[in-house]
Design a protein around this motif. Structure first.
Motif, PDB file in Angstrom:
ATOM      1  N   PRO A  92       0.819  -1.224   0.000  1.00  0.00           N
ATOM      2  CA  PRO A  92       0.000   0.000   0.000  1.00  0.00           C
ATOM      3  C   PRO A  92       0.851   1.272   0.000  1.00  0.00           C
ATOM      4  O   PRO A  92       0.494   2.253  -0.652  1.00  0.00           O
ATOM      5  N   VAL A  93       1.967   1.237   0.707  1.00  0.00           N
ATOM      6  CA  VAL A  93       2.833   2.430   0.740  1.00  0.00           C
ATOM      7  C   VAL A  93       3.452   2.651  -0.644  1.00  0.00           C
ATOM      8  O   VAL A  93       3.453   3.771  -1.174  1.00  0.00           O
ATOM      9  N   GLN A  94       3.956   1.587  -1.244  1.00  0.00           N
ATOM     10  CA  GLN A  94       4.547   1.710  -2.591  1.00  0.00           C
ATOM     11  C   GLN A  94       3.499   2.188  -3.597  1.00  0.00           C
ATOM     12  O   GLN A  94       3.762   3.067  -4.426  1.00  0.00           O
ATOM     13  N   GLN A  95       2.298   1.617  -3.500  1.00  0.00           N
ATOM     14  CA  GLN A  95       1.223   2.000  -4.419  1.00  0.00           C
ATOM     15  C   GLN A  95       0.897   3.490  -4.267  1.00  0.00           C
ATOM     16  O   GLN A  95       0.711   4.208  -5.248  1.00  0.00           O
ATOM     17  N   ALA A  96       0.854   3.948  -3.026  1.00  0.00           N
ATOM     18  CA  ALA A  96       0.544   5.359  -2.780  1.00  0.00           C
ATOM     19  C   ALA A  96       1.632   6.269  -3.345  1.00  0.00           C
ATOM     20  O   ALA A  96       1.352   7.331  -3.897  1.00  0.00           O
ATOM     21  N   PHE A  97       2.880   5.854  -3.219  1.00  0.00           N
ATOM     22  CA  PHE A  97       3.976   6.653  -3.784  1.00  0.00           C
ATOM     23  C   PHE A  97       3.857   6.717  -5.310  1.00  0.00           C
ATOM     24  O   PHE A  97       4.152   7.739  -5.922  1.00  0.00           O
ATOM     25  N   HIS A  98       3.417   5.620  -5.911  1.00  0.00           N
ATOM     26  CA  HIS A  98       3.214   5.596  -7.367  1.00  0.00           C
ATOM     27  C   HIS A  98       2.112   6.585  -7.749  1.00  0.00           C
ATOM     28  O   HIS A  98       2.278   7.423  -8.633  1.00  0.00           O
ATOM     29  N   GLU A  99       0.994   6.505  -7.057  1.00  0.00           N
ATOM     30  CA  GLU A  99      -0.160   7.334  -7.432  1.00  0.00           C
ATOM     31  C   GLU A  99       0.065   8.817  -7.147  1.00  0.00           C
ATOM     32  O   GLU A  99      -0.409   9.678  -7.877  1.00  0.00           O
ATOM     33  N   ALA A 100       0.788   9.112  -6.079  1.00  0.00           N
ATOM     34  CA  ALA A 100       0.976  10.526  -5.698  1.00  0.00           C
ATOM     35  C   ALA A 100       2.272  11.106  -6.258  1.00  0.00           C
ATOM     36  O   ALA A 100       2.636  12.231  -5.931  1.00  0.00           O
ATOM     37  N   HIS A 101       2.978  10.351  -7.078  1.00  0.00           N
ATOM     38  CA  HIS A 101       4.252  10.815  -7.652  1.00  0.00           C
ATOM     39  C   HIS A 101       5.237  11.177  -6.534  1.00  0.00           C
ATOM     40  O   HIS A 101       5.872  12.230  -6.558  1.00  0.00           O
ATOM     41  N   GLY A 102       5.336  10.257  -5.571  1.00  0.00           N
ATOM     42  CA  GLY A 102       6.179  10.517  -4.405  1.00  0.00           C
ATOM     43  C   GLY A 102       7.652  10.199  -4.616  1.00  0.00           C
ATOM     44  O   GLY A 102       8.379   9.999  -3.654  1.00  0.00           O
ATOM     45  N   LEU A 103       8.057  10.116  -5.875  1.00  0.00           N
ATOM     46  CA  LEU A 103       9.466   9.837  -6.150  1.00  0.00           C
ATOM     47  C   LEU A 103       9.822  10.411  -7.514  1.00  0.00           C
ATOM     48  O   LEU A 103       8.964  10.512  -8.384  1.00  0.00           O
ATOM     49  N   GLN A 104      11.073  10.794  -7.673  1.00  0.00           N
ATOM     50  CA  GLN A 104      11.541  11.210  -9.005  1.00  0.00           C
ATOM     51  C   GLN A 104      12.709  10.321  -9.417  1.00  0.00           C
ATOM     52  O   GLN A 104      12.511   9.342 -10.117  1.00  0.00           O
ATOM     53  N   CYS A 105      13.917  10.644  -8.946  1.00  0.00           N
ATOM     54  CA  CYS A 105      15.033   9.786  -9.372  1.00  0.00           C
ATOM     55  C   CYS A 105      14.991   8.434  -8.675  1.00  0.00           C
ATOM     56  O   CYS A 105      15.603   7.482  -9.141  1.00  0.00           O
ATOM     57  N   GLY A 106      14.304   8.346  -7.553  1.00  0.00           N
ATOM     58  CA  GLY A 106      14.114   7.061  -6.890  1.00  0.00           C
ATOM     59  C   GLY A 106      15.247   6.634  -5.978  1.00  0.00           C
ATOM     60  O   GLY A 106      15.182   5.567  -5.379  1.00  0.00           O
ATOM     61  N   PHE A 107      16.285   7.459  -5.852  1.00  0.00           N
ATOM     62  CA  PHE A 107      17.453   7.009  -5.092  1.00  0.00           C
ATOM     63  C   PHE A 107      17.194   7.013  -3.590  1.00  0.00           C
ATOM     64  O   PHE A 107      17.598   6.097  -2.878  1.00  0.00           O
ATOM     65  N   CYS A 108      16.510   8.049  -3.096  1.00  0.00           N
ATOM     66  CA  CYS A 108      16.230   8.123  -1.658  1.00  0.00           C
ATOM     67  C   CYS A 108      15.036   7.256  -1.287  1.00  0.00           C
ATOM     68  O   CYS A 108      14.772   7.017  -0.113  1.00  0.00           O
ATOM     69  N   THR A 109      14.275   6.839  -2.305  1.00  0.00           N
ATOM     70  CA  THR A 109      12.970   6.203  -2.103  1.00  0.00           C
ATOM     71  C   THR A 109      12.997   4.951  -1.213  1.00  0.00           C
ATOM     72  O   THR A 109      12.149   4.825  -0.329  1.00  0.00           O
ATOM     73  N   PRO A 110      13.928   4.020  -1.414  1.00  0.00           N
ATOM     74  CA  PRO A 110      13.906   2.818  -0.574  1.00  0.00           C
ATOM     75  C   PRO A 110      13.961   3.146   0.920  1.00  0.00           C
ATOM     76  O   PRO A 110      13.226   2.550   1.715  1.00  0.00           O
ATOM     77  N   GLY A 111      14.798   4.107   1.274  1.00  0.00           N
ATOM     78  CA  GLY A 111      14.915   4.483   2.686  1.00  0.00           C
ATOM     79  C   GLY A 111      13.653   5.148   3.198  1.00  0.00           C
ATOM     80  O   GLY A 111      13.267   4.984   4.364  1.00  0.00           O
ATOM     81  N   ILE A 112      13.015   5.904   2.332  1.00  0.00           N
ATOM     82  CA  ILE A 112      11.772   6.566   2.739  1.00  0.00           C
ATOM     83  C   ILE A 112      10.650   5.537   2.871  1.00  0.00           C
ATOM     84  O   ILE A 112       9.868   5.572   3.822  1.00  0.00           O
ATOM     85  N   LEU A 113      10.601   4.585   1.947  1.00  0.00           N
ATOM     86  CA  LEU A 113       9.551   3.559   2.003  1.00  0.00           C
ATOM     87  C   LEU A 113       9.654   2.724   3.285  1.00  0.00           C
ATOM     88  O   LEU A 113       8.646   2.441   3.934  1.00  0.00           O
ATOM     89  N   THR A 114      10.860   2.335   3.647  1.00  0.00           N
ATOM     90  CA  THR A 114      10.998   1.520   4.865  1.00  0.00           C
ATOM     91  C   THR A 114      10.643   2.362   6.090  1.00  0.00           C
ATOM     92  O   THR A 114       9.912   1.896   6.981  1.00  0.00           O
ATOM     93  N   THR A 115      11.108   3.606   6.118  1.00  0.00           N
ATOM     94  CA  THR A 115      10.818   4.490   7.250  1.00  0.00           C
ATOM     95  C   THR A 115       9.311   4.699   7.399  1.00  0.00           C
ATOM     96  O   THR A 115       8.758   4.605   8.497  1.00  0.00           O
ATOM     97  N   VAL A 116       8.666   4.968   6.261  1.00  0.00           N
ATOM     98  CA  VAL A 116       7.229   5.257   6.286  1.00  0.00           C
ATOM     99  C   VAL A 116       6.430   4.007   6.639  1.00  0.00           C
ATOM    100  O   VAL A 116       5.445   4.074   7.380  1.00  0.00           O
ATOM    101  N   THR A 117       6.858   2.862   6.128  1.00  0.00           N
ATOM    102  CA  THR A 117       6.160   1.611   6.440  1.00  0.00           C
ATOM    103  C   THR A 117       6.131   1.396   7.961  1.00  0.00           C
ATOM    104  O   THR A 117       5.081   1.087   8.538  1.00  0.00           O
ATOM    105  N   ALA A 118       7.265   1.613   8.602  1.00  0.00           N
ATOM    106  CA  ALA A 118       7.319   1.451  10.062  1.00  0.00           C
ATOM    107  C   ALA A 118       6.499   2.538  10.755  1.00  0.00           C
ATOM    108  O   ALA A 118       5.782   2.281  11.723  1.00  0.00           O
ATOM    109  N   PHE A 119       6.593   3.753  10.239  1.00  0.00           N
ATOM    110  CA  PHE A 119       5.877   4.886  10.849  1.00  0.00           C
ATOM    111  C   PHE A 119       4.366   4.652  10.861  1.00  0.00           C
ATOM    112  O   PHE A 119       3.698   4.882  11.870  1.00  0.00           O
TER     113      PHE A 119
END
Lengths: 162, 781, 149
Positions: A92-119
């Protein structure tokens, strides 16, 4: 320098798979994940614990894999971005990032996804301010954070609905 | 049904791979038998190497080789000049000095590479760096750009008479006579200091040599894979067809990743051939602070001539531009500054002179904004000062001078960064200003809200200002569009991608022509094996230049599809429509053929392809503009500041952007958000602190502060679309726009918030401490 | 980078001077000092381990004493290089006698630093150098007092 080449047996579970490797005690967790077991989804942006790109979950808690030695994960459970979802079945977090354009180059994204998943586990219904606070330890140079914040709020909604 | 895809908020094709850790970046390339390189870099900014001894490093267990400049021999020569000086400007001085793979005798900036260690692991390679013994002879350091050009300055390049790298004058009209007839002359000096792009991904290179087929493959974090391929082939004496350069997913570019032929880019492929082993080098963050190019250092002495009612008669701007130790990227950045010092205003008389100085600092090449923020800072600060001196509202004085909609194309009579005439193609500037004023509630804020805040003792200021962005310059880009037998569309282009959403916006352009789903268009960018003509992703040109090449190629394929389908379906082309991956005869839906079947027919296994036709449904097209389109925008900000701590809170941030036809508003907004974030960093957080010996004192994210999620306000983005008449799609670039006006806007807002301090800000970047100092000085003055 | 300060010793100036000019004593006073070699009366070399934030390393250094006016003043030129960076500095020491057998030492100098020490450690360098200075001078004062006792 001799001492560092003495290898230590490590047994750790990553994304549900148990890995056993003999490694140097000085090997960073980030290097272990990326180059030893070839889970290259975890990225390294600063090697000094500020940018958060290398964040992974250890027993469900976000940790900076660039600030930890791999041997410190003995017997622990690690989850990396590869463990959150797949291309065909985004979390669900990954899907939301896809729909809301929550990433551009994608480099910081893995760290943000794990942080947000726990949050979102601890705060399933956060305010915008709480979201900004929660990701304040993750640097992103592309998005200006707005679409990331939108994505986290959307993910919270999605998780609640499901 | 609406068949338009251009302009839709389409989510991105590239996301699923990026979101699941499946997208490949350079450091993700792990090859069998791969060796790892670590660089031995100078700690001094200016020094001679007295002696170097690498024998202990070579003897270290696990070390494969160590190379110094001497070991590299005749192969150690400078990189190519990337951009020549403009041939059309008279009396231009340009002293080209370029970086080498390894420094042999004289160090010109801290972080230059003196030796390289290749070992079985990166850990061992770094251990061995500690075993290299070196003796330096420190030299007096050139750290300040103004002192650099004084006659007694030490020399960065001993073979030159001075540290002058370049000198160029451009003129329009006659400033001196404008000055003579002016009511008011305003003179000021502005200083702009260095920042760094700080892409989250550091640079990296992996090179693999296949000795049997004499083929070299290089994975490189570059924004310009094709020029790197061509340059490497020439350098290494290989056929271009035997060199493949791949720019896979890149973790942010922002300009410095287009600095073709970094030392490491010359070195790592050479090592792979020399050692006949794959070699990987990944930059670490501290190296990135020293070795990746930087930007922004300039000092301006400006004069403007006005009439009493605020009409600009002319500008005279003399500035010095810091190029660092070398100037491989030519004059792009200072030329951009020159093009932007007139902003979006109708200015009849203009004289601009710049001198470029060599210093003992990291090389300067374009970084998101690329000289434009400097120009906008200068003109917009001057407009604010003029508004105060002439007693005219700051919005009103701007309104009076903006270029009018009927004045386009507006010719400036000088040249731009691409040496093309500086012509603003189209625009409706005042409408963009009005839209922004309305959105931010300017009148109401000034008349009602601000007095109320002030009565409460709160310092809340508003800023509004316009800016231009020259974009989409040549020379050209190309694209190849192919309908594959699966019915999916394969597209290849030479530009690299660093997060701009090319896999989606380009797919929209192609899908709209061919009547397929956006997800059925697969784009390949930045792989010379797939497309080997092109220049790169820079100057806000991807959507304009590559986008129009896509459009042209897709249009050609559409024609091929219609021609063949017309024959197959036995119907005139005018009656055919492309939809859902099918070609249908309008009104007779059962008479149709899929693109998949059509592609098979176009590339048959038996029979004959008719004379005069080509097999397949494929076309390659190029687009090269005579000159680039110019985008326009207005930013507004309302911010509160605490004068005790100078901590700020941005309450509103409004952007109105006119970048012509919008391909994808979702992606466009993302570009603007990110640009504004960088701009805010440039305004109030990010500054590289060099000491008087050109030692960088804040080379980590602990001390160099990137804007975080809690500093960023929510940004409201509005759009106006004035199509560019220069290209089929009507697009203008927008990649750098967000960053350009922010430092100027921030200064204006702070002056307004701290109204009782009588502030005049003439430098950027600021920080709370510095703003406190200026405010205290001005208040007591 | 500038460094300056003052310190009051509990002893007469002549005694302080003697200690300052004794490499054996200096080695014990300077925190982290591994070795001190006397090259001549006015030149010493040695090795010092320094820890600044995340970095620790050995600096090989040289100290040259010049413009000496015993027991009043001198100039120190210091050079140190190591794997974590380099340091070069020139400092002046001036000592005045105070009442009650005490001595006031004023020192001021300017240092140039480079490498990791500068790029990552500068934020801490100021604090570290001040605390090392204080520690060293306190130890020196301790010797002074025990010599007097």
């Amino acid at each position: 320098m001799e001492a560092t080449t003495q290898k230590i047996e490590l047994s750790v579970t990553v994304n549900g798979t148990r890995y056993e490797r003999a490694i140097e005690p000085r090997m960073l967790l980030s290097d272990f994940l990326r180059h030893e077991i070839e889970l290259t989804g975890t990225h390294v942006g600063c090697e000094h614990g500020v940018c958060g790109a290398c964040s992974v979950l250890m027993d469900g808690e976000p940790v900076r894999s660039c600030l930890m030695f791999a041997v410190q994960t003995q017997g622990r459970e690690i989850v990396t971005v590869e463990g959150l979802g797949t291309v065909d079945a985004l979390s669900p977090v990954q899907q939301a990032f896809h729909e809301a354009h929550g990433l551009q180059c994608g480099f910081c994204t893995p760290g943000i996804l794990t942080t947000v998943t726990a949050f979102l586990e601890t705060n399933p219904n956060p305010s915008e301010e709480e979201v900004r606070e929660a990701i304040s330890g993750n640097l992103c140079r592309c998005t200006g954070y707005q679409h990331i914040v939108d994505a986290v709020l959307l993910a919270a909604k999605k998780k609640q609905a499901s | 049904m609406d068949k338009r895809l251009i302009g839709k908020r389409v989510v991105r094709n590239e996301d699923p791979r990026l979101l699941t850790g499946q997208a490949q970046y350079v450091d993700d390339v792990n090859l069998p038998n791969m060796a790892h390189a670590a660089m031995f870099r100078s700690e001094y900014a200016h020094a001679r190497i007295r002696s170097i001894d690498v024998s202990k490093a070579r003897a270290h267990s696990g070390v494969i080789a160590v190379y110094t400049a001497e070991d590299m021999g005749a192969d150690c020569y400078p990189g190519p000049p990337l951009v020549s000086p403009p041939p059309t400007v008279k009396d231009v001085i340009f002293n080209s000095r370029r970086q080498v793979p390894l420094v042999k005798d004289k160090i010109r900036h801290a972080g230059e590479i003196i030796a390289v260690v290749i070992a079985e692991t990166r850990y061992i390679a770094e251990d061995a760096l500690d075993l290299i013994e070196i003796e330096y002879e420190p030299l007096p350091v050139v750290a300040d750009i103004e002192k650099a050009l004084e006659p007694n300055s030490p020399l960065v390049h001993d073979d030159l008479d001075s540290n002058l790298a370049a000198h160029l004058v451009q003129k329009k009209g006659d400033y001196e006579s404008a000055r003579a007839s002016a009511d008011v002359i305003i003179q000021r000096r502005f200083t702009i200091e260095r920042g760094t792009a700080a892409a989250m991904e550091n640079r990296g290179i992996v090179a693999q040599w296949d000795a049997k087929s004499e083929a070299l493959t290089v994975w490189d974090t570059t924004q310009a894979p094709i020029p790197i391929r061509n340059g490497l082939a020439a350098r290494l004496g290989l056929s271009e067809s035997k060199v493949r350069v791949i720019a896979p997913f890149i973790g942010g570019g922002f300009g410095p990743k287009i600095m073709m032929f970094y030392s490491e880019e010359m070195l790592v492929p050479w090592l792979a051939i020399k050692l006949n082993r794959p070699v990987k080098w990944i930059e670490d963050r501290r190296e990135n602070f020293y070795a990746t190019t930087q930007e922004r250092g300039q000092v301006h002495e400006v004069e403007m001539a006005f009439t009493r009612d605020g009409k600009i008669l002319g500008i005279k701007d003399d500035f010095i531009h810091d190029t660092g130790a070398y100037d491989p990227y030519g004059l792009t950045t200072p030329l951009n500054t020159q093009s932007h010092v007139m902003g979006g205003y109708d200015i009849p008389n203009f004289t601009s002179e710049f001198r470029v100085a060599f210093t003992n600092k990291t090389i300067v090449t374009p970084m998101r904004g690329a000289g434009r923020p400097h120009g906008i800072y200068v003109i917009e600060r001057m407009m604010d000062i003029a508004a105060k001196e002439l007693g005219i509202d700051r919005v009103e004085i701007r309104r009076r001078n903006l270029i009018k909609p009927d004045a386009f194309p507006y010719e400036h009579g000088i040249i731009d960064q691409a040496f093309a005439p500086l012509i603003f193609d189209s625009g409706n500037y005042e409408a963009v200003l009005n839209e922004t004023l309305k959105a931010v509630g300017y009148e109401k804020f000034i008349k009602e809200e601000q007095p109320r805040y002030r009565a409460e003792g709160r310092r809340v200021g508003i800023g509004v200002l316009p800016f231009i962005e020259t974009t989409g310059v040549g020379p050209y880009e190309g694209a190849r569009v192919t309908v594959e037998a699966s019915g999916k569309i394969a597209v290849a282009t030479g530009v690299g991608t660093q997060g701009q959403g090319h896999f989606t916006s380009f797919a929209q352009v192609v899908a709209e022509q061919l009547g397929v789903d956006v997800t059925d268009v697969r784009i390949t960018t930045g792989d010379s094996a797939h497309f080997n003509w092109g220049t790169g992703t820079f100057a806000s040109r991807g959507a304009v230049v590559a986008g129009n090449a896509m459009h042209a190629a897709a249009t050609m394929v559409r024609k091929k599809i219609l021609k063949l389908a017309s024959k197959v379906l036995n119907a005139p082309e005018e009656e055919l429509e492309l939809e859902d991956g099918m070609v249908r005869v309008a009104d007779i839906p059962q008479s149709s053929i899929s693109l998949s079947d059509l592609a098979a027919l176009a590339n048959p296994l038996r029979g004959a392809v008719e004379p005069g036709t080509e097999p397949g449904l494929e076309a390659t097209a190029y687009y090269g503009p005579q000159y680039g389109p110019t985008a326009f925008g207005v930013h507004a900000m309302i911010a509160e500041i605490d004068p005790e701590t100078m901590m700020i809170k941005i309450l509103r941030y409004v952007v109105t952007e006119d970048c012509g036809t919008i391909l994808n508003p979702l992606i466009l907004e993302g570009q603007i958000h990110g640009g504004v974030a960088l701009g805010l960093g440039n305004a109030y957080y990010e500054k590289l602190h060099f000491d008087e010996n050109a030692q960088l004192l804040n080379a980590s994210f602990m001390d160099y502060l990137l804007v975080g999620s809690t500093e960023m306000p929510r940004i409201e983005v509005h759009h106006l679309e004035t199509r560019s008449p220069l290209n089929e799609l009507g697009t203008k670039g927008v990649g750098e726009a967000g960053a350009i006006p922010v430092p100027a806007l921030f200064a204006q807002t702070m002056e307004d918030a701290l109204y009782d301090y009588n502030l005049e800000i003439r430098e950027t970047p600021l920080n709370p401490n510095r703003l406190f100092e200026i405010a205290r000085k001005e208040k007591t003055a | 980078m500038k460094l300056s300060g003052e310190y009051v010793f509990d002893g007469p100036r002549e005694e302080v001077w003697k200690l300052v000019r004794d490499p054996e004593v200096l080695m014990k006073c300077m925190p982290g000092t591994q070795t001190v070699n006397k090259i001549s009366d006015s030149e010493f070399t040695g090795e010092v381990t320094v820890r600044i934030g995340p970095f620790a390393g050995v600096f090989a250094g040289r100290v040259i004493i010049s413009d000496e006016v015993p027991p009043q003043s001198c100039t120190l030129t210091i050079e140190g290089t190591g794997k974590i960076g380099f340091l070069q500095g020139v400092g002046a020491i001036e000592m005045t006698e105070l009442e009650g057998q005490k001595t006031l030492m004023k020192y001021s100098g300017e240092a140039q630093i480079g490498g990791k020490v500068a790029s990552v450690g500068q934020r801490l360098f100021d604090t570290v150098s001040k605390s090392m200075m204080k520690q060293g001078l306190d130890t020196l004062n301790g010797f002074l007092k025990s010599n007097a006792a």
